[in-house]
Design a protein around this motif. Structure first.
Motif, PDB file in Angstrom:
ATOM      1  N   UNK A  48       5.007  14.658  -7.468  1.00  0.00           N
ATOM      2  CA  UNK A  48       4.136  13.792  -6.694  1.00  0.00           C
ATOM      3  C   UNK A  48       4.737  13.563  -5.318  1.00  0.00           C
ATOM      4  N   UNK A  49       6.040  13.303  -5.292  1.00  0.00           N
ATOM      5  CA  UNK A  49       6.754  13.188  -4.031  1.00  0.00           C
ATOM      6  C   UNK A  49       8.220  13.538  -4.239  1.00  0.00           C
ATOM      7  N   UNK A  59       5.560  13.488   0.561  1.00  0.00           N
ATOM      8  CA  UNK A  59       4.606  13.649  -0.533  1.00  0.00           C
ATOM      9  C   UNK A  59       4.282  15.127  -0.736  1.00  0.00           C
ATOM     10  N   UNK A  91      -0.921  10.173 -13.478  1.00  0.00           N
ATOM     11  CA  UNK A  91      -0.754   8.848 -12.883  1.00  0.00           C
ATOM     12  C   UNK A  91       0.024   7.881 -13.731  1.00  0.00           C
ATOM     13  N   UNK A  92       0.838   8.401 -14.633  1.00  0.00           N
ATOM     14  CA  UNK A  92       1.486   7.507 -15.593  1.00  0.00           C
ATOM     15  C   UNK A  92       2.762   6.882 -15.087  1.00  0.00           C
ATOM     16  N   UNK A  93       3.491   7.558 -14.259  1.00  0.00           N
ATOM     17  CA  UNK A  93       4.845   7.091 -14.010  1.00  0.00           C
ATOM     18  C   UNK A  93       5.331   7.587 -12.666  1.00  0.00           C
ATOM     19  N   UNK A  94       6.425   7.021 -12.190  1.00  0.00           N
ATOM     20  CA  UNK A  94       7.021   7.512 -10.962  1.00  0.00           C
ATOM     21  C   UNK A  94       8.525   7.441 -11.043  1.00  0.00           C
ATOM     22  N   UNK A  95       9.080   7.636 -12.231  1.00  0.00           N
ATOM     23  CA  UNK A  95      10.534   7.635 -12.344  1.00  0.00           C
ATOM     24  C   UNK A  95      11.082   8.793 -11.530  1.00  0.00           C
ATOM     25  N   UNK A  96      12.269   8.608 -10.989  1.00  0.00           N
ATOM     26  CA  UNK A  96      12.903   9.627 -10.178  1.00  0.00           C
ATOM     27  C   UNK A  96      13.880  10.452 -11.006  1.00  0.00           C
ATOM     28  N   UNK A 134      17.015  12.918 -10.350  1.00  0.00           N
ATOM     29  CA  UNK A 134      17.965  13.231  -9.294  1.00  0.00           C
ATOM     30  C   UNK A 134      18.715  14.515  -9.560  1.00  0.00           C
TER      31      UNK A 134
END
Lengths: 114, 113
Positions: free
Chosen positions: A30-31, A50, A97-102, A104
């Protein structure tokens, strides 16, 4: 698991030179975000790009994103001794659209010699 | 406050003890994340809160780890029966809404002897 892989693992340059760091990832994103970390403590956010963007600038920083190659690069121009730190790329996946955990990478150690 | 704060900065405990790590996010941020960083590695995701609820706890390594965010602001990460392998820096981050920039706190360095 770590999705991002940065290269090189370590980079040493002279003050005033440009530093280029690369990041590759494996899955759709997503980004993508770049962070700096000094002395193994808090991460400082540098820039977010993005998936529909190709290039962003912020001061001496330039980030590019190539989603076809699943890669990003961070360019620091006119480096300073204070830029010495570890740099991480982190990807945010967004399945439905469930999550945005990163996720690394292991990081790049940048040393800028005065 | 101006940024994410975490307490304590450092915590030394003995194997088998219980510890609590606290995170105070940026005011108004609805999303809160916990990560763990071992020496020489990048941070690894543990758990994510949207408001009061844990939206994704898939990164918690086992049932000794638990986190709460009862009022949708401050969060506490709880580790039971600590093991030496739990030694790491525990990082908290918050974002205004899901999917936006995550701002990190200074971390809590946990050492289990």
């Amino acid at each position: 698991s770590q999705q991002g892989e940065e290269d090189p693992q370590a980079l040493s340059i002279q003050e005033g030179e440009n530093a280029t760091m690369n990041c590759s990832y494996k899955t759709s994103i997503n980004n993508l975000q770049w962070y700096r970390q000094n002395s193994g403590r808090g991460l400082v956010h540098l820039i977010l790009i993005r998936s529909n963007e190709r290039e962003k600038h912020s001061g001496r920083l330039r980030v590019t994103l190539d989603t076809s190659k699943k890669s990003s690069s961070l360019l620091i121009t006119a480096s300073r001794a204070a830029d010495t730190a570890s740099y991480f790329c982190a990807t945010a996946t967004d399945a439905a659209g469930a999550n945005s955990k990163l996720t690394f990478g292991k990081g790049i150690t940048l040393s800028v010699r005065p | 406050g101006a940024g994410v704060s975490q307490t304590p900065s450092n915590k030394v405990t003995e194997k088998g003890k219980y510890v609590e790590l606290r995170c105070d996010p940026i005011s108004g941020h609805t999303a809160l994340y916990w990560y763990r960083q071992s020496l020489g590695q990048g941070p690894e995701f543990l758990i994510y809160f949207q408001g009061t609820g844990a939206a994704d706890d898939s990164g918690l390594p086992n049932d000794r780890f638990f986190a709460v965010r009862p009022e949708g602001s401050v969060s506490t990460l709880k580790i039971q029966r600590t093991e030496r392998g739990d030694s790491a820096v525990y990082l908290c981050a918050s974002s205004l809404i899901r999917g936006e920039t995550q701002y990190f706190g200074p971390g809590t360095r946990l050492l289990v002897l």
